[in-house]
Structures are given as structure tokens and as C-alpha cells.
Scaffold this motif. Structure first.
Motif, PDB file in Angstrom:
ATOM      1  N   PHE A  57       3.214  11.631  -2.824  1.00 16.65           N
ATOM      2  CA  PHE A  57       2.745  10.781  -3.919  1.00 16.65           C
ATOM      3  C   PHE A  57       3.761  10.788  -5.055  1.00 16.65           C
ATOM      4  O   PHE A  57       4.179  11.836  -5.530  1.00 16.65           O
ATOM      5  CB  PHE A  57       1.389  11.315  -4.411  1.00 16.65           C
ATOM      6  CG  PHE A  57       0.767  10.479  -5.499  1.00 16.65           C
ATOM      7  CD1 PHE A  57       0.034   9.348  -5.184  1.00 16.65           C
ATOM      8  CD2 PHE A  57       0.908  10.831  -6.830  1.00 16.65           C
ATOM      9  CE1 PHE A  57      -0.541   8.578  -6.177  1.00 16.65           C
ATOM     10  CE2 PHE A  57       0.346  10.070  -7.834  1.00 16.65           C
ATOM     11  CZ  PHE A  57      -0.383   8.944  -7.498  1.00 16.65           C
ATOM     12  N   GLY A  58       4.199   9.584  -5.468  1.00 20.83           N
ATOM     13  CA  GLY A  58       5.122   9.473  -6.605  1.00 20.83           C
ATOM     14  C   GLY A  58       6.555   9.885  -6.322  1.00 20.83           C
ATOM     15  O   GLY A  58       7.345  10.034  -7.247  1.00 20.83           O
ATOM     16  N   GLY A  85       0.834  -1.205   0.000  1.00 17.29           N
ATOM     17  CA  GLY A  85       0.000   0.000   0.000  1.00 17.29           C
ATOM     18  C   GLY A  85       0.865   1.250   0.000  1.00 17.29           C
ATOM     19  O   GLY A  85       0.651   2.184  -0.780  1.00 17.29           O
ATOM     20  N   LEU A  86       1.881   1.244   0.867  1.00 20.74           N
ATOM     21  CA  LEU A  86       2.789   2.392   0.952  1.00 20.74           C
ATOM     22  C   LEU A  86       3.620   2.509  -0.328  1.00 20.74           C
ATOM     23  O   LEU A  86       3.835   3.603  -0.851  1.00 20.74           O
ATOM     24  CB  LEU A  86       3.719   2.223   2.160  1.00 20.74           C
ATOM     25  CG  LEU A  86       4.668   3.384   2.441  1.00 20.74           C
ATOM     26  CD1 LEU A  86       3.897   4.657   2.737  1.00 20.74           C
ATOM     27  CD2 LEU A  86       5.599   3.059   3.603  1.00 20.74           C
ATOM     28  N   PHE A  87       4.025   1.351  -0.826  1.00 20.97           N
ATOM     29  CA  PHE A  87       4.829   1.355  -2.051  1.00 20.97           C
ATOM     30  C   PHE A  87       4.073   2.012  -3.207  1.00 20.97           C
ATOM     31  O   PHE A  87       4.597   2.871  -3.899  1.00 20.97           O
ATOM     32  CB  PHE A  87       5.230  -0.075  -2.436  1.00 20.97           C
ATOM     33  CG  PHE A  87       5.899  -0.157  -3.776  1.00 20.97           C
ATOM     34  CD1 PHE A  87       7.197   0.296  -3.938  1.00 20.97           C
ATOM     35  CD2 PHE A  87       5.218  -0.647  -4.882  1.00 20.97           C
ATOM     36  CE1 PHE A  87       7.820   0.240  -5.178  1.00 20.97           C
ATOM     37  CE2 PHE A  87       5.834  -0.703  -6.130  1.00 20.97           C
ATOM     38  CZ  PHE A  87       7.134  -0.257  -6.273  1.00 20.97           C
ATOM     39  N   HIS A  88       2.818   1.609  -3.418  1.00 16.23           N
ATOM     40  CA  HIS A  88       2.040   2.155  -4.528  1.00 16.23           C
ATOM     41  C   HIS A  88       1.918   3.667  -4.424  1.00 16.23           C
ATOM     42  O   HIS A  88       1.978   4.385  -5.412  1.00 16.23           O
ATOM     43  CB  HIS A  88       0.653   1.523  -4.579  1.00 16.23           C
ATOM     44  CG  HIS A  88       0.687   0.093  -5.013  1.00 16.23           C
ATOM     45  ND1 HIS A  88       1.485  -0.336  -6.046  1.00 16.23           N
ATOM     46  CD2 HIS A  88       0.047  -1.002  -4.553  1.00 16.23           C
ATOM     47  CE1 HIS A  88       1.331  -1.638  -6.198  1.00 16.23           C
ATOM     48  NE2 HIS A  88       0.468  -2.081  -5.302  1.00 16.23           N
ATOM     49  N   LEU A  89       1.753   4.136  -3.209  1.00 21.52           N
ATOM     50  CA  LEU A  89       1.620   5.571  -3.018  1.00 21.52           C
ATOM     51  C   LEU A  89       2.925   6.302  -3.365  1.00 21.52           C
ATOM     52  O   LEU A  89       2.932   7.265  -4.140  1.00 21.52           O
ATOM     53  CB  LEU A  89       1.253   5.826  -1.558  1.00 21.52           C
ATOM     54  CG  LEU A  89       0.547   7.139  -1.262  1.00 21.52           C
ATOM     55  CD1 LEU A  89      -0.335   6.970  -0.042  1.00 21.52           C
ATOM     56  CD2 LEU A  89       1.498   8.284  -1.038  1.00 21.52           C
ATOM     57  N   PHE A  90       4.027   5.809  -2.810  1.00 23.16           N
ATOM     58  CA  PHE A  90       5.316   6.443  -3.080  1.00 23.16           C
ATOM     59  C   PHE A  90       5.724   6.290  -4.546  1.00 23.16           C
ATOM     60  O   PHE A  90       6.449   7.092  -5.098  1.00 23.16           O
ATOM     61  CB  PHE A  90       6.412   5.830  -2.190  1.00 23.16           C
ATOM     62  CG  PHE A  90       6.417   6.409  -0.796  1.00 23.16           C
ATOM     63  CD1 PHE A  90       5.489   7.372  -0.426  1.00 23.16           C
ATOM     64  CD2 PHE A  90       7.350   5.992   0.145  1.00 23.16           C
ATOM     65  CE1 PHE A  90       5.494   7.909   0.854  1.00 23.16           C
ATOM     66  CE2 PHE A  90       7.356   6.532   1.423  1.00 23.16           C
ATOM     67  CZ  PHE A  90       6.434   7.486   1.781  1.00 23.16           C
ATOM     68  N   ASN A  91       5.234   5.199  -5.155  1.00 24.71           N
ATOM     69  CA  ASN A  91       5.597   4.925  -6.531  1.00 24.71           C
ATOM     70  C   ASN A  91       4.693   5.676  -7.514  1.00 24.71           C
ATOM     71  O   ASN A  91       4.905   5.649  -8.715  1.00 24.71           O
ATOM     72  CB  ASN A  91       5.525   3.418  -6.766  1.00 24.71           C
ATOM     73  CG  ASN A  91       6.273   2.986  -7.994  1.00 24.71           C
ATOM     74  OD1 ASN A  91       7.334   3.524  -8.292  1.00 24.71           O
ATOM     75  ND2 ASN A  91       5.727   2.037  -8.719  1.00 24.71           N
ATOM     76  N   GLY A  92       3.666   6.312  -6.966  1.00 20.91           N
ATOM     77  CA  GLY A  92       2.800   7.139  -7.807  1.00 20.91           C
ATOM     78  C   GLY A  92       1.821   6.357  -8.648  1.00 20.91           C
ATOM     79  O   GLY A  92       1.502   6.755  -9.766  1.00 20.91           O
TER      80      GLY A  92
END
Lengths: 498, 357
Positions: free
Chosen positions: B49-50, B23-30
């Protein structure tokens, strides 16, 4: 108009270089042609010139978008506007416009992948294609079997667009690879034009290290003394970074690494810095090189050896395109052996993967979607995954499908490929460790004999490193001014007081 | 501790065991999905985000494992990371020493600034080289849209190029002077001109003696700042505004969600929209949740009555969680997941209109 006249008027050359005339004449006669010319010898004229004399469009298949763009760019600079590229990276409306006006163009550059699309091949099939060119044709054999499987379908596409004469061009192909290319492209009794792969201005040197630490020391010592610019090839992203840090710590300031895991922006900047001499040394994986047209590269160092001798020749062939003395240095330590082995096994699915796969799919009622999904759940490398997709597609194209036969053939094929690859690694390693003349034995791999030995041949024949040493101290990085001053320079506001 | 670790700790502290690592990865990965968009709002992480675009999940997971190994985080139920006591202290220290730049707003300006920067760097390079009468340079961008854009907008004759150069210089000067010197330098060093190719992220970080991640975040923040100022004050930055003009309407919403919004506004029911758009109803539900977050006038009462919304919010508060599963469990079959998500999304926004920090 004679070909000599076109050469001088369109390309600005007074005479042909070795091989060009013969190849062009065979192409104009409508023959299939296989041509092997060393890097930097003007391969592209072999189809660019006939484009002016043949009726219809010349289709050129090229492995990299950047290569295509470079070629088009160069032709446009020469004043030829009737050339274009067609690839998936272009905006839709631009592609559509090109398709509508396709008959206006003389030369079209495409990737093997885009050529498969019905829109393009459909349009081409309704018009006259004068010549079908496969540039860097060794890619068919080198990559085609695994991760760019569209290469294997080029023969088919060529039939679909009216089977024009084919010209296969490459700089490096052993006899086996040549035969592979001829078979896969379905060349019809091709005229063979094979020229020596020898590059007399590149000298060979190898060093065998006792320990990995020693190898790093040797590397640093060489880079400190050699004249740049130069490229260091390694097999892993992480190692490119480690080496770069080590070199910087040891006074080789203008060094940067380059690999496929970097941001696109940074990759481009690094390339351009190298081209514009802002960097002395690039430390990279094999992702760097193709399409980099820098004539004055003075050394190529292999920190790890590539998995076959053609790749090696391609990589060192980037040195000395200006004809000046250059050095190819191979560093070896026995721990390096397992690296190419690991690479080749990751490039293909294993027998276990295939068995796993056959458990997941319904063998009696093959369903395409389920087949494709099952590939994904195998968790393969990107290359191996593409390989599976290609073979599944092949399976569903057959009218009488038999899963067991397909599976057995696949396993057999994979084993055969791995065996071939191991054989090529073994050959590469044999070359590194051999006590014979490096130049003679590399030519031997291409079934050639050495005619004239250059003065600086290789460390076996005796080699003086003096010509390759740097006479000046490595230049420090330029001093950058305050950002305000720098901004003024960027925008030519030098008279503005900041 | 490097700055990347600090950023990860910040993300984990905000999510506080309510989301998995991915979940955190998707957010940081945009990743542009309704779920990440909501999470950004819900946990006040939209500004990040991203920020790790292009990062691979395996590397990310590796970092999380290291934090776990170092005792800075705990894994609730094995997969939900939350800070340990020492992690909390470490994070606080890090954020006091190197706080996030206030202009950072990845969700709002991330896409804008990526395109803006590509166009600007290529435009500036072309300007500099052509003013030096060098027309055969190697472009430092290869994105076809960017090349096309610059081709279209680049001034045709020398006089207008000189003009454009001086105008751009002035506008950029004004913008950059509003920043700290180190941030202005972070931007200027990356530009390419005749005689000097732009510096890579790593080279800039080395020169400015910043941790690479800190340098990256400061650069992103500087870009977001520029984009914000240009959009707010079009009249003060007429030339730079051209670089952003055509992107303005694509504000915040994903394309597919915008289509759904148009149909909903025509009074269509959720199922009808799904049928027309040939999408699964659950996808349309995702769109509605996204709309609840980004469109203040979006009315959700027709999907869940207001009194029920209040019930859900109360239970969420009592349980001290935003995790759907736990809230759903508390109500049994009263509400479905969609209704709970929608409620949380809508009210989270109205209660937190203040700027995220």
C-alpha cells in the motif's frame, strides 16, 4: 530617526546602494512606486526600512512560500522578530494565533492566494496597513493571466484593505510588462525608478548546432571545461535526466537533475547539495532557481531557450551575484523552435475547448456547479484549468450575464494572449540568432542603451573563454566510510569505538 | 526486467483479473478509500500500500501497456489485467532472485514512517549543525508540521543536546545492527549532517548498485522495521519513541471512519449515522466495510445474518471469484452489493490472520 541611521543600526550597512534611497524616500512620502532594480541589489530594504518609520503593518505579496520563509528567516537573524508569513502550508492554530496578534507585527509576507481569503483580508481591513508591496511584480504579468489568476485580483484586495500606497518591485520587466503591472495593480501616477538590467559581470556566448547530437556534444565539452558551480536549463523533465546521465558518463560526476516531478524530499536534498557545493552542476527545468540564493554560480547554460526574454534574463541573473566573472551560454538547434510553441498552446484552452464547454453547460440557465464540473471534463492542463475557473468566476460575478458575449470575449482574449506570446518567442529567437552585440540587444528589449561595454561582453564583440575555465580537475565524490563510522560522525561520537 | 515491473506483475498476479488497472493504481498510490483498503486485504497487497506514492496515473498506465505489449500480461475484457504464462514465470524468477523484504508493511507503517523520517532527518540535521555551532543552516525539510515538531522537541541547551545525540546514536545503532549492512547503509546515507547533505534516492541506489525501485522498497522496509521495533519496545528506544508517540492513536482507520464507528457503537442505525453526519448512506457503508476489515470485534450480523454470510462465501468459492458483480448476479436480488462486500471483507480477514507475503 533618519533613514541613514536605521540603515546602519538595523541592517548594518554604511551607505545605500544604487536606487535604494530614492525609492525609500518616495515610499515614505506616501506615493505609489514602481521600482525595477537588478537581481541581487537589495530590493527588500526598500520596504523593510520604511516599516520602521511608517505607522501600521507592511503587507508583502510574494510568489513563493520558500521566498517568504527566506526573507523572514533573514530578518529574524538580524534580530527583527516582528515579521511573519501567513500561508496555507501553516498549521491552522498557528495561523489563528498570528491573526489574533497581527497588530504586533511590522511586516507580513503572504501569497496572493492566501491574501484572497476573507479571514486574512477581513482582519487587515480592520487595521492600519501602511504599505502594500508586490515583490517579483513581473509575476503578475507573466503568470497572472493564466495560472496564478489571484494575481489579477491584487488591486481589488488592496482596495478592500484601505488602499494603502503600493510599491511594485521587480528585477526584469519590459516596457509592456511594466504597463501591464501598473494597469493591473491600479497604480496611481506611480513614481518610476528604473535601473539598468545590465549585469556587466555576465558574458554572453551562443552556439548554434547542426544536429541535436552535436548540441549534446557541445554541451558536454563546455561543462567539462567550465568552472562550476553551474545550472543547465532545459524545457522537459526527461531531458534533464538524459543530460545528467550523459554528463556523468563523461566525467562530470557531481551532477544531479531537478524537476517538478521529483519527490519533495529529493528536491530539497538536491537543492541543499548544490548550495553546499556538493554538486557542481544542476540540470533542471525552470522549476529550479527562484529562492535559491547562491552567490557564486559561475555559469548558466540554456539547452533549450525560454519562451521570453524576461524569463531568460531572470534565469541568467542567478549567475555571478558575488560580482565575479560568470558566463551565460545559449545552445540552439532549429528543432528547439517547436518547444515553447507547444508550451504556450498547452497553457491556455483552445477555441475548440471553449466550444465544447458551451455545449456542456446550459447557456440559458447558467449554473455555477455545472460550469465548474464542465471545466474538469475538458481535460485541460493545470494552467488552462485555472484560467477557466478564473473566467467562470468572473462571469458569475457580473450582474447582467450574457454567455455569448462572455464566450466571444474569452476566445478573443485567448487569441490575443497567444499572439502576444508568439511575438515574445519570436523576439527571443531573434535575439539568439542575431549577429549584433548580445548585450546591446538584450538591453534594447528593455528600452535601454548600453553605456559602458565590459571587457568580456559577448561572442559577437569578442570573448575570451579563459576566465571561465576550470583550473582544477573536477573533484571526485568524497569517499564514504562504513555506515557505522558515518553514524558516529553524524552524532559526534568520534571517540566511540565502533 | 526492472524491479518496478516485477512489483507491478506481483500486484496484477494477486488481483488476477478481478480489478481494473486503476484499482491497482489506487492501492500502490496509497489512496485512502475504503475500496483500496479492502482490496489490500482481499488480495494480500496491504504491504505494498502506497509504495508508488506520488506516481502519476498516466505513467502507471504506460507501464501496464508496456507489460501488455511484452506479452507478460493479458487484459481480460479489455480492462482487467492478469498474468500471462510468461508473466507468471517471469514473476516467479524475479521474486526468487529479489524477494520482497519481510518487514515491508505499507498499510500499517507507511504513514508512520513518512512522518517519522521527516522528523528524524530534520532533528538529526539540527543536532549535528548546532553541535558544530552553526545556527544558520538550510533545513532539509520544509513541511510546516515537521518544522513545528522539531522546534518544540529540540533540546534547549548544549548539555542536553550532547545527551540527546549520544542517546539517539545508541538507539539507532542497535536498530540498524539488526538489519543487513546494505539496508543500514541505505538509511544512514540519507541522513544529513554538518559537512554532508543526505543523499537522494537515486544517489543511494547508484552507490549501493541497486535497481532504484528495489532500493526504494528496501528503504521503506527498513523504515517500517524501525517503526515496528520502536512501537513494540518503547522501553528500549525511549528517545526514538518520542518521534512516534503522538501518532499512535491514529492507527489504521481513516478519521471519518472512526467517527462513524463511535456512532455505530452507540447503537445508531446506518441511516441515522448518515443523517447525523450529513453523509451519503453509501459513504457510511464504505466505513462499515473498512471497520469489518480492521476491527476484529466489529459485528456485521445486524447488517446481514450469519447464515446468509455463509451462503455468499460458498458461492464466491464455487465461482472462484471475489468480484462483486459476478457474485451479485448469482443471487439476483437476494443481497445488495453492500452486504456482499461486508461479508467478503469480514471473512477474508478472519481466514487470513497469518502474515502476508
Amino acid at each position: 530617526m533618519s533613514i541613514d541611521l536605521i540603515l546602519s543600526e538595523r541592517f548594518g550597512f554604511r551607505s545605500f546602494r544604487q536606487g535604494q534611497r530614492e525609492i525609500i524616500e518616495d515610499v515614505l512620502d506616501g506615493n505609489d512606486v514602481f521600482a525595477m532594480l537588478p537581481t541581487g541589489s537589495g530590493k527588500s530594504i526598500c520596504y523593510q526600512l520604511p516599516a520602521y518609520l511608517l505607522e501600521g503593518i507592511v503587507v508583502v505579496v510574494s510568489p513563493l512560500i520558500s521566498l517568504m520563509e527566506d526573507q523572514v528567516e533573514q530578518l529574524r537573524r538580524q534580530g527583527e522578530k516582528r515579521v511573519c508569513t501567513f500561508h496555507s502550508g501553516m498549521p491552522y492554530h498557528v495561523r489563528m494565533k498570528i491573526l489574533r496578534d497581527l497588530t504586533r507585527y511590522k511586516i507580513l509576507y503572504v501569497s496572493p492566494e492566501t491574501l484572497q481569503t476573507d479571514t486574512l483580508s477581513g482582519t487587515l481591513s480592520r487595521m492600519k496597513v501602511a504599505l502594500f508591496v508586490v515583490d517579483e511584480a513581473h509575476c503578475i504579468s507573466q503568470w497572472g493571466h493564466e495560472f496564478r489568476t489571484d494575481y489579477l485580483k491584487l488591486g481589488e484586495v488592496c482596495n478592500r484593505i484601505g488602499r494603502p500606497p503600493i510599491l511594485a518591485l521587480t528585477a526584469t520587466a519590459t516596457v509592456n510588462v511594466r504597463n501591464d503591472i501598473i494597469k493591473l495593480l491600479n497604480l496611481d501616477r506611480p513614481e518610476m525608478h528604473i535601473y539598468s538590467v545590465d549585469r556587466p559581470n555576465i558574458a554572453f556566448q551562443s552556439e548554434i548546432a547542426e544536429t541535436t547530437n552535436e548540441k549534446m556534444d557541445i554541451l558536454i565539452r563546455y561543462v567539462q571545461t567550465l568552472k562550476g558551480p553551474g545550472i543547465i536549463y532545459t524545457s522537459s523533465r526527461m531531458v534533464t535526466e538524459t543530460i545528467t546521465e550523459a554528463l556523468k558518463r563523461n566525467g562530470v560526476e557531481k551532477t544531479a537533475y531537478y524537476h517538478g516531478g521529483m519527490e519533495n524530499d529529493d528536491r530539497l536534498l538536491t537543492q541543499k547539495q548544490f548550495i553546499y557545493d556538493e554538486l557542481d552542476v544542476i540540470c533542471c527545468t525552470n522549476a529550479f532557481g527562484m529562492g535559491i540564493n547562491k552567490p557564486d554560480i559561475r555559469f548558466i547554460i540554456h539547452y533549450h531557450f525560454p519562451s521570453n526574454i524576461e524569463s531568460y534574463l531572470q534565469e541568467i541573473g542567478r549567475a555571478g551575484r558575488d560580482g565575479e566573472e560568470s558566463l551565460a551560454l545559449m545552445l540552439y538547434h532549429e528543432d528547439d523552435d517547436f518547444i515553447p510553441e507547444r508550451l504556450i498552446t498547452a497553457e491556455l484552452p483552445t477555441k475548440k475547448d471553449i466550444n465544447h464547454f458551451s455545449v456542456m453547460v446550459d447557456v440559458d440557465k447558467p449554473d455555477r456547479t455545472l460550469f465548474e464540473q464542465s471545466i474538469t471534463s475538458l481535460n485541460l492542463s493545470e494552467t488552462a484549468e485555472r484560467f477557466m475557473h478564473f473566467h467562470v468566476e468572473k462571469f458569475f460575478r457580473e450582474e447582467e450575464r450574457d454567455f455569448q458575449t462572455w464566450k466571444n470575449q474569452l476566445v478573443e482574449f485567448i487569441e490575443k494572449r497567444i499572439k502576444e506570446k508568439r511575438e515574445r518567442i519570436r523576439y527571443m529567437k531573434k535575439w539568439i540568432l542575431s549577429e549584433e552585440c548580445k548585450r546591446e540587444s538584450i538591453l534594447g528589449a528593455f528600452s535601454e542603451k548600453l553605456v559602458t561595454r565590459p571587457l568580456n561582453c559577448c561572442h559577437v564583440c569578442g570573448l575570451s573563454l579563459e576566465p571561465y575555465k576550470s583550473s582544477k580537475e573536477k573533484s571526485p565524490r568524497p569517499v564514504i566510510k562504513s555506515w557505522e563510522e558515518e553514524l558516529a560522525i553524524i552524532f559526534h561520537q568520534v571517540n566511540v569505538d565502533v | 526486467m526492472n524491479y518496478l515491473d516485477a512489483i507491478l506483475l506481483l500486484g496484477i498476479s494477486r488481483m488476477d483479473g478481478e480489478r481494473t488497472t486503476s484499482g491497482l493504481f489506487h492501492l500502490f498510490n496509497g489512496k485512502k478509500s475504503s475500496q483500496t483498503v479492502q482490496d489490500g486485504r482481499l488480495f494480500h497487497l496491504s504491504h505494498l500500500f502506497g509504495i508508488l506514492k506520488g506516481y502519476r496515473f498516466n505513467d502507471f498506465q504506460e507501464k501496464i501497456n508496456e507489460l501488455h505489449h511484452d506479452g507478460l500480461i493479458e487484459l481480460k475484457d479489455g480492462t482487467y489485467p492478469r498474468l500471462s504464462e510468461s508473466g507468471r514465470i517471469e514473476l516467479q524468477e524475479q521474486m526468487e532472485r529479489r524477494p520482497l523484504p519481510p518487514s515491508l508493511d505499507g498499510w500499517r507503517y507507511g504513514d508512520f514512517s513518512t512522518v517519522f523520517w521527516r522528523r528524524l532527518t530534520l532533528f538529526v540535521q539540527t543536532l549535528s549543525y548546532t553541535l558544530h555551532e552553526d545556527h544558520h543552516f538550510h533545513p532539509i525539510q520544509n513541511n510546516p508540521d515537521t518544522l513545528q515538531w522539531v522546534k518544540h522537541f529540540f533540546p534547549r541547551d548544549k548539555q542536553s543536546r550532547i545527551m540527546a545525540s549520544s542517546l539517539l546514536f545508541n538507539e539507532l545503532m542497535i536498530l540498524l545492527q539488526k538489519m543487513e549492512d546494505i539496508d543500514a547503509e541505505n538509511v544512514v546515507l540519507r541522513l544529513t549532517r554538518s559537512g554532508r547533505i543526505g543523499q537522494t534516492a537515486l544517489q543511494v541506489a547508484e552507490r549501493l548498485q541497486l535497481d532504484p525501485m528495489e532500493c526504494h522498497i528496501r528503504f521503506q522496509s527498513a523504515l517500517h522495521f524501525m517503526v515496528e521495533k520502536i512501537l513494540d519496545g518503547q522501553k528500549s528506544y525511549p528517545v526514538l519513541y518520542i518521534f512516534l508517540k503522538d501518532m499512535k492513536q491514529s492507527y489504521a482507520l481513516t478519521g471519518s471512519t472512526r467517527k462513524t464507528y463511535q456512532l455505530i457503537n452507540k447503537g445508531l442505525q446506518l441511516e441515522e449515522v448518515a443523517a447525523i453526519r450529513k453523509l451519503k448512506p453509501s459513504t457510511i457503508e464504505d466505513h462499515l466495510v473498512e471497520l469489518a476489515i480492521h476491527v476484529p470485534e466489529m459485528d456485521i450480523d445486524r447488517y446481514i445474518p450469519e447464515s446468509d454470510q455463509i451462503r455468499i462465501l460458498e458461492v464466491s468459492k464455487i465461482l472462484g471469484t471475489k468480484r462483486l458483480k459476478e457474485i451479485k448476479k448469482a443471487f439476483g436480488e437476494d443481497y445488495d452489493y453492500f452486504q456482499i462486500r461486508l461479508t467478503l471483507a469480514k471473512h477474508e480477514v478472519s481466514h487470513h490472520m497469518e502474515k502476508e507475503g
